[in-house]
Design an enzyme around this catalytic site. Structure first.
Site, short mmCIF file in Angstrom:
data_model
loop_
_atom_site.label_atom_id
_atom_site.label_comp_id
_atom_site.label_asym_id
_atom_site.label_seq_id
_atom_site.Cartn_x
_atom_site.Cartn_y
_atom_site.Cartn_z
N GLY A 10 6.49 -114.78 -5.05
CA GLY A 10 7.28 -116.16 -4.87
C GLY A 10 7.81 -116.51 -3.77
O GLY A 10 7.19 -115.90 -2.65
N CYS A 11 8.98 -117.19 -3.62
CA CYS A 11 9.63 -117.66 -2.56
C CYS A 11 9.97 -116.56 -1.68
O CYS A 11 10.73 -115.39 -2.01
CB CYS A 11 10.87 -118.42 -2.88
SG CYS A 11 11.65 -119.12 -1.50
N PHE A 12 9.65 -116.62 -0.32
CA PHE A 12 9.58 -115.27 0.53
C PHE A 12 11.00 -115.18 0.92
O PHE A 12 11.46 -114.08 1.26
CB PHE A 12 8.59 -115.42 1.63
CG PHE A 12 8.63 -116.61 2.58
CD1 PHE A 12 9.52 -117.56 2.66
CD2 PHE A 12 7.46 -117.27 3.06
CE1 PHE A 12 9.56 -118.83 3.32
CE2 PHE A 12 7.16 -118.33 3.97
CZ PHE A 12 8.38 -119.00 3.97
#
EC number: 1.8.4.11
Length: 174
Positions: A10-12
């Site tokens: 997902g979002c880093f």
């Protein structure tokens, strides 16, 4: 001696801090991997046309923390039953992937995935994929260390992930 591990979950922004806080971690870099466009920008990756995932590249000292330990930390940061995104982040650029750099890393990741599937911790199948590592491109500077530079926004982004992981891993933290 140092090694690297690459995880997409997902979002880093939400993947840096849990690894960075571990002993033996030398660096955690946010970036893009797995796609077909060299040196993609954030805007290109968000367009879902490059094939890249947001990922973190972790440089670690295997004498202090093992790759197997990193894989266990990874599972506790993601929803391994959601193939096309993580939490509020949807689409292929947010899919969960363990990118392996060697046959040894593949064997460790596959064994860990099988153990997680057999554990009964999740009622849905474990769909995180394990792929050979591809070129890793660092994200723009404003994405690096996002959690430390933007604590309020990070907290908002991380809230849903935190609730999920607490629900599924609470016995690990007792």
């Amino acid at each position: 001696m140092k090694e690297t591990a690459i995880f997409a979950g997902g979002c880093f922004w939400c993947m840096v801090q849990p690894f960075e806080e571990q002993p033996g971690i030398l660096n955690v870099l946010s970036g893009y991997t797995g796609g077909h466009v060299p040196n993609p920008t954030y805007e290109q990756v968000c367009s879902h046309t490059t094939g890249h995932t947001e990922a973190v590249q972790i440089t670690f000292d295997p004498d202090i923390i093992s790759y197997a330990q990193l894989v266990e930390i990874y599972w506790q940061q993601t929803d391994p039953t959601d193939a096309m995104g993580q939490f509020q982040d949807r689409g292929d650029s947010y899919r969960p992937v363990i990118y392996v750099n060697s046959a040894e890393q593949r064997a460790i990741a596959e064994k860990s995935k099988a153990a997680l599937a057999a554990s009964g911790r999740f009622t849905d199948p474990i769909v995180t994929i394990i792929e050979d590592a591809k070129p890793f491109y660092p994200a723009e500077e404003y994405h690096q260390e996002f959690y430390a530079r933007n604590p309020r926004r990070y907290a908002a982004e991380h809230a849903q992930r935190s609730a999920f992981t607490a629900q599924h891993w609470e016995e690990s933290t007792k």
